[in-house]
Motif scaffolding. Structure first.
Motif, short mmCIF file in Angstrom:
data_model
loop_
_atom_site.label_atom_id
_atom_site.label_comp_id
_atom_site.label_asym_id
_atom_site.label_seq_id
_atom_site.Cartn_x
_atom_site.Cartn_y
_atom_site.Cartn_z
N MET A 1 0.82 -1.21 0.00
CA MET A 1 0.00 0.00 0.00
C MET A 1 0.86 1.26 0.00
O MET A 1 0.57 2.22 -0.73
CB MET A 1 -0.93 -0.01 1.22
N ILE A 2 1.93 1.27 0.82
CA ILE A 2 2.82 2.43 0.88
C ILE A 2 3.46 2.69 -0.47
O ILE A 2 3.51 3.84 -0.95
CB ILE A 2 3.91 2.23 1.97
N ILE A 3 3.96 1.63 -1.12
CA ILE A 3 4.61 1.78 -2.43
C ILE A 3 3.61 2.26 -3.47
O ILE A 3 3.90 3.14 -4.28
CB ILE A 3 5.26 0.45 -2.87
N LEU A 4 2.40 1.70 -3.45
CA LEU A 4 1.37 2.10 -4.41
C LEU A 4 1.01 3.58 -4.26
O LEU A 4 0.92 4.32 -5.25
CB LEU A 4 0.12 1.23 -4.24
N LEU A 5 0.82 4.01 -3.01
CA LEU A 5 0.43 5.40 -2.76
C LEU A 5 1.57 6.37 -3.06
O LEU A 5 1.34 7.47 -3.57
CB LEU A 5 -0.03 5.57 -1.31
N SER A 6 2.81 5.96 -2.73
CA SER A 6 3.95 6.88 -2.90
C SER A 6 4.45 6.94 -4.34
O SER A 6 5.25 7.82 -4.68
CB SER A 6 5.10 6.46 -1.97
N THR A 7 4.03 6.02 -5.17
CA THR A 7 4.45 6.05 -6.58
C THR A 7 3.27 6.38 -7.49
O THR A 7 3.10 7.52 -7.92
CB THR A 7 5.09 4.71 -6.98
N VAL A 8 2.42 5.39 -7.73
CA VAL A 8 1.27 5.59 -8.63
C VAL A 8 0.32 6.65 -8.08
O VAL A 8 -0.17 7.51 -8.83
CB VAL A 8 0.53 4.26 -8.86
N GLY A 9 0.08 6.60 -6.76
CA GLY A 9 -0.83 7.58 -6.15
C GLY A 9 -0.31 9.00 -6.30
O GLY A 9 -1.06 9.91 -6.69
N MET A 10 0.98 9.20 -6.00
CA MET A 10 1.58 10.54 -6.14
C MET A 10 1.64 10.97 -7.59
O MET A 10 1.43 12.15 -7.90
CB MET A 10 2.98 10.53 -5.53
N ASP A 11 1.92 10.03 -8.49
CA ASP A 11 1.94 10.36 -9.93
C ASP A 11 0.58 10.91 -10.36
O ASP A 11 0.51 11.92 -11.06
CB ASP A 11 2.26 9.11 -10.76
N PHE A 12 -0.48 10.23 -9.93
CA PHE A 12 -1.83 10.66 -10.32
C PHE A 12 -2.15 12.05 -9.76
O PHE A 12 -2.70 12.90 -10.47
CB PHE A 12 -2.86 9.64 -9.83
N ILE A 13 -1.78 12.29 -8.51
CA ILE A 13 -2.02 13.60 -7.89
C ILE A 13 -1.27 14.70 -8.66
O ILE A 13 -1.84 15.77 -8.97
CB ILE A 13 -1.59 13.60 -6.41
N PHE A 14 0.00 14.45 -9.01
CA PHE A 14 0.79 15.46 -9.73
C PHE A 14 0.28 15.66 -11.16
O PHE A 14 0.37 16.77 -11.70
CB PHE A 14 2.27 15.08 -9.74
N ILE A 15 -0.25 14.60 -11.77
CA ILE A 15 -0.86 14.75 -13.11
C ILE A 15 -2.07 15.67 -13.02
O ILE A 15 -2.24 16.58 -13.85
CB ILE A 15 -1.26 13.38 -13.69
#
Length: 313
Positions: free
Chosen positions: A201-215
């Protein structure tokens, strides 16, 4: 089964096709073959056109090349096991082979997410600071971004196979899909999976999750810039350059988020829905991305038409 005291690890897993439709697998394989063929030919075509067309040697198309290579990788990761089930009912996959497939599927998914973020950043710079765009996103900068994207995916996911190998597994070895997926393997374990759950969950949120937020933030800034433009024609022209990228983002992130939520919280979701979302996540984006960019990008379209004319002469 390998036995060591109370530690059990299966020698292999059994993969699943489409539940309830096993008798129709040969017929179902036809649209899957079509999608795989479109994905392979379409992404190879994108790479060929960008390589051969000097005017497309720009940051936007370098990132598009990265997206095409990633999509090809995803297709090649899942094609052998998926078609193996549909054509020959080859359901068995070795434990280590499954972990290897899972690792590369997740790495390529994370890379695709990061490439889509880099493309959003490119669009923001091109629209907000058009004069500075060539000096900010130089060829060397694009290469460094590409290497950082690959390194981030490889390093962040490296512990996952080892965390799965330390678990004790139950006698049930049937996966939910025709490919190996981290939450799916983890659900077959009899041991405590809190560490795997937490790290995943941490890896998913800190990578894909953050990517989506920055997009999303990039497009908020793009919209603010576009609104400040003088004429309606300029607004539409600026937004038109982003449409293909927005489509690619939606096609990738919606099924990915849906599949992650189903595996973690959708215990009562129908297996058929779970399977369809999984296939949508891994097969549809690689097939649709070349079509989206060929239709919406006039430069790609013109280069393709020129290549076809040269062939016919």
């Amino acid at each position: 089964w390998e036995f060591n005291g109370s530690f059990y690890q299966p020698s292999a897993f059994l993969m699943m096709g489409i539940p309830g439709l096993e008798a129709l697998h040969h017929w179902i394989s036809i649209p899957f073959c079509a999608l795989y063929l479109i994905a392979l030919l379409g992404n190879c075509m994108i790479l060929f056109i960008i390589k051969k067309t000097q005017s497309l040697h720009q940051p936007m198309y370098y990132f598009l090349s990265m997206l095409a290579v990633t999509d090809l990788g995803l297709v090649l990761c899942t094609l052998p096991t998926t078609l193996g089930i549909f054509w020959f009912n080859m359901r068995r996959i070795g434990f280590d082979a499954c972990l290897t497939q899972m690792y590369f599927i997740h790495i390529l998914s994370f890379i695709e997410s990061s490439v889509l973020l880099a493309m959003a950043f490119d669009r923001f710079i091109a629209i907000s600071h058009p004069l500075r765009h060539p000096s900010i996103l130089t060829k060397m900068t694009v290469i460094k971004i590409g290497l950082a994207i690959i390194l981030r995916g490889m390093v962040s996911l490296l512990p996952i196979p080892f965390l799965l190998k330390r678990l004790t597994y139950c006698r049930k070895t049937e996966l939910s899909h025709s490919f190996c997926f981290h939450p799916d393997i983890m659900n077959l374990a009899c041991a405590d999976t809190k560490v795997n759950d937490f790290y995943g969950m941490i890896i998913l949120l800190s990578t894909v999750g953050m990517d989506f937020i920055f997009i999303v933030l990039s497009y908020i800034l793009i919209i603010k810039t576009v609104i400040s433009l003088a004429t309606k024609e300029e607004c539409l022209k600026a937004l038109n350059t982003c449409i293909s990228h927005i489509c690619a983002v939606l096609v990738f992130f919606i099924p990915m988020i849906g599949l992650s939520m189903i595996h973690r919280f959708g215990k009562n979701v129908s297996p058929l829905v779970n399977t369809l979302v999984a296939y949508t996540y891994l097969i549809i984006p690689p097939a649709l991305n070349p079509i989206i960019y060929s239709i919406k990008s006039s430069h790609i379209r013109e280069a393709l038409l020129r290549a076809l004319r040269r062939k016919s002469e």
